[in-house]
Design a protein around this motif. Structure first.
Motif, PDB file in Angstrom:
ATOM      1  N   PRO A  36      -2.284 -23.472  25.200  1.00  0.00           N
ATOM      2  CA  PRO A  36      -2.544 -22.029  25.136  1.00  0.00           C
ATOM      3  C   PRO A  36      -2.323 -21.312  26.470  1.00  0.00           C
ATOM      4  CG  PRO A  36      -4.221 -23.221  23.933  1.00  0.00           C
ATOM      5  CD  PRO A  36      -3.381 -24.249  24.649  1.00  0.00           C
ATOM      6  N   ALA A  37      -2.680 -21.950  27.577  1.00  0.00           N
ATOM      7  CA  ALA A  37      -2.492 -21.313  28.887  1.00  0.00           C
ATOM      8  C   ALA A  37      -1.009 -21.103  29.180  1.00  0.00           C
ATOM      9  CB  ALA A  37      -3.138 -22.156  29.986  1.00  0.00           C
ATOM     10  N   ASP A  38      -0.174 -22.055  28.806  1.00  0.00           N
ATOM     11  CA  ASP A  38       1.275 -21.910  28.994  1.00  0.00           C
ATOM     12  C   ASP A  38       1.827 -20.800  28.111  1.00  0.00           C
ATOM     13  OD1 ASP A  38       1.318 -23.986  30.848  1.00  0.00           O
ATOM     14  OD2 ASP A  38       1.819 -25.498  29.340  1.00  0.00           O
ATOM     15  N   PHE A  39       1.371 -20.743  26.857  1.00  0.00           N
ATOM     16  CA  PHE A  39       1.776 -19.705  25.918  1.00  0.00           C
ATOM     17  C   PHE A  39       1.401 -18.320  26.458  1.00  0.00           C
ATOM     18  CE2 PHE A  39       0.120 -17.466  21.928  1.00  0.00           C
ATOM     19  CZ  PHE A  39       1.336 -16.902  21.609  1.00  0.00           C
ATOM     20  N   ALA A  40       0.170 -18.170  26.919  1.00  0.00           N
ATOM     21  CA  ALA A  40      -0.290 -16.883  27.457  1.00  0.00           C
ATOM     22  C   ALA A  40       0.491 -16.497  28.708  1.00  0.00           C
ATOM     23  CB  ALA A  40      -1.788 -16.940  27.745  1.00  0.00           C
ATOM     24  N   ALA A  41       0.786 -17.462  29.574  1.00  0.00           N
ATOM     25  CA  ALA A  41       1.535 -17.179  30.804  1.00  0.00           C
ATOM     26  C   ALA A  41       2.965 -16.739  30.495  1.00  0.00           C
ATOM     27  CB  ALA A  41       1.540 -18.407  31.715  1.00  0.00           C
ATOM     28  N   LEU A  62      -6.548 -15.625  26.956  1.00  0.00           N
ATOM     29  CA  LEU A  62      -6.523 -17.074  26.775  1.00  0.00           C
ATOM     30  C   LEU A  62      -7.236 -17.500  25.492  1.00  0.00           C
ATOM     31  CD1 LEU A  62      -5.508 -19.693  27.895  1.00  0.00           C
ATOM     32  CD2 LEU A  62      -7.543 -19.843  29.316  1.00  0.00           C
ATOM     33  N   LYS A  63      -8.364 -16.888  25.170  1.00  0.00           N
ATOM     34  CA  LYS A  63      -9.080 -17.241  23.935  1.00  0.00           C
ATOM     35  C   LYS A  63      -8.206 -16.949  22.712  1.00  0.00           C
ATOM     36  CE  LYS A  63     -13.211 -16.567  21.236  1.00  0.00           C
ATOM     37  NZ  LYS A  63     -14.424 -15.873  20.986  1.00  0.00           N
ATOM     38  N   SER A  64      -7.521 -15.824  22.717  1.00  0.00           N
ATOM     39  CA  SER A  64      -6.630 -15.486  21.604  1.00  0.00           C
ATOM     40  C   SER A  64      -5.457 -16.453  21.531  1.00  0.00           C
ATOM     41  CB  SER A  64      -6.123 -14.056  21.749  1.00  0.00           C
ATOM     42  OG  SER A  64      -7.193 -13.146  21.644  1.00  0.00           O
ATOM     43  N   TYR A  91      -5.455 -19.550  22.488  1.00  0.00           N
ATOM     44  CA  TYR A  91      -5.986 -20.816  21.966  1.00  0.00           C
ATOM     45  C   TYR A  91      -6.072 -20.763  20.444  1.00  0.00           C
ATOM     46  CZ  TYR A  91      -9.221 -24.529  20.802  1.00  0.00           C
ATOM     47  OH  TYR A  91      -9.805 -25.619  20.218  1.00  0.00           O
ATOM     48  N   GLU A  92      -6.669 -19.698  19.904  1.00  0.00           N
ATOM     49  CA  GLU A  92      -6.826 -19.576  18.459  1.00  0.00           C
ATOM     50  C   GLU A  92      -5.476 -19.458  17.752  1.00  0.00           C
ATOM     51  OE1 GLU A  92      -9.647 -16.428  17.715  1.00  0.00           O
ATOM     52  OE2 GLU A  92     -11.161 -17.423  18.943  1.00  0.00           O
ATOM     53  N   ALA A  93      -4.536 -18.717  18.361  1.00  0.00           N
ATOM     54  CA  ALA A  93      -3.206 -18.560  17.766  1.00  0.00           C
ATOM     55  C   ALA A  93      -2.481 -19.902  17.672  1.00  0.00           C
ATOM     56  CB  ALA A  93      -2.379 -17.566  18.574  1.00  0.00           C
ATOM     57  N   ILE A  94      -2.519 -20.665  18.747  1.00  0.00           N
ATOM     58  CA  ILE A  94      -1.864 -21.982  18.754  1.00  0.00           C
ATOM     59  C   ILE A  94      -2.540 -22.900  17.739  1.00  0.00           C
ATOM     60  CG2 ILE A  94      -1.464 -24.075  20.131  1.00  0.00           C
ATOM     61  CD1 ILE A  94       0.429 -21.878  20.933  1.00  0.00           C
ATOM     62  N   ARG A  95      -3.851 -22.898  17.724  1.00  0.00           N
ATOM     63  CA  ARG A  95      -4.604 -23.766  16.801  1.00  0.00           C
ATOM     64  C   ARG A  95      -4.285 -23.439  15.346  1.00  0.00           C
ATOM     65  NH1 ARG A  95     -10.460 -22.650  17.223  1.00  0.00           N
ATOM     66  NH2 ARG A  95      -9.981 -21.175  15.588  1.00  0.00           N
ATOM     67  N   ASN A  96      -4.086 -22.164  15.028  1.00  0.00           N
ATOM     68  CA  ASN A  96      -3.855 -21.744  13.645  1.00  0.00           C
ATOM     69  C   ASN A  96      -2.380 -21.708  13.250  1.00  0.00           C
ATOM     70  OD1 ASN A  96      -6.595 -21.421  12.972  1.00  0.00           O
ATOM     71  ND2 ASN A  96      -6.639 -19.473  14.033  1.00  0.00           N
ATOM     72  N   SER A  97      -1.496 -22.104  14.129  1.00  0.00           N
ATOM     73  CA  SER A  97      -0.066 -22.123  13.822  1.00  0.00           C
ATOM     74  C   SER A  97       0.275 -23.320  12.939  1.00  0.00           C
ATOM     75  CB  SER A  97       0.759 -22.217  15.109  1.00  0.00           C
ATOM     76  OG  SER A  97       0.549 -21.080  15.902  1.00  0.00           O
ATOM     77  N   LEU A  98       1.261 -23.146  12.088  1.00  0.00           N
ATOM     78  CA  LEU A  98       1.763 -24.262  11.295  1.00  0.00           C
ATOM     79  C   LEU A  98       2.661 -25.167  12.132  1.00  0.00           C
ATOM     80  CD1 LEU A  98       2.750 -22.315   8.053  1.00  0.00           C
ATOM     81  CD2 LEU A  98       0.765 -23.818   8.361  1.00  0.00           C
TER      82      LEU A  98
END
Length: 130
Positions: free
Chosen positions: A10-15, A26-28, A30-37
């Motif tokens: 998630p930190a890499d995605f946000a950066a 960062l919290k968003s 994390y949740e976005a990555i976790r909920n991805s297919l």
């Protein structure tokens, strides 16, 4: 360049999103990555330089989103590679009755067309938001 599937932090995605002009807490992220297919990240020396993901219910609806490439890597046309990888996932998992949509910037419209996407209406309005 190294491709990683369902391994982007998630930190890499946000950066990367911030480098591309979007702010994702960062919290968003994390949740976005976790909920991805499915996610695909392209890394250059452990740095995320391109990313895309698929969201949805995994049966009827799939949404290709967050396709982004760091500006210094855009001349390599990595968005083509991302869409190819995302397309491979869809070809393997989608059903005949599935609907696939893409949410992306106009800068990537032409490459999306090459991968079979088209605008929903003749006014070229891709999606409504509220």
């Amino acid at each position: 360049m190294k491709y990683r599937y369902n391994e982007t932090l998630p930190a890499d995605f946000a950066a990367l999103a911030q480098k591309c002009g979007a702010r994702i807490p960062l919290k968003s992220a994390y949740e976005a990555i976790r909920n991805s297919l499915f996610t695909v990240g392209i890394f250059e020396e452990e740095q995320l330089v391109a990313f895309g993901r698929i969201c949805g219910d995994g049966v009827l609806y799939y949404l290709v989103c967050d396709v982004m490439v760091a500006e210094e890597f855009r001349e390599r046309h990595l968005e083509e590679n991302l869409l190819r990888e995302l397309g491979d996932y869809l070809r393997e998992h989608r059903r005949r009755e599935s609907r696939v949509m893409i949410r992306t910037d106009r800068a990537y419209a032409e490459v999306c067309r090459k991968h079979g996407f088209k605008y929903v209406d003749e006014d070229y309005e891709v999606i409504m938001k509220g």
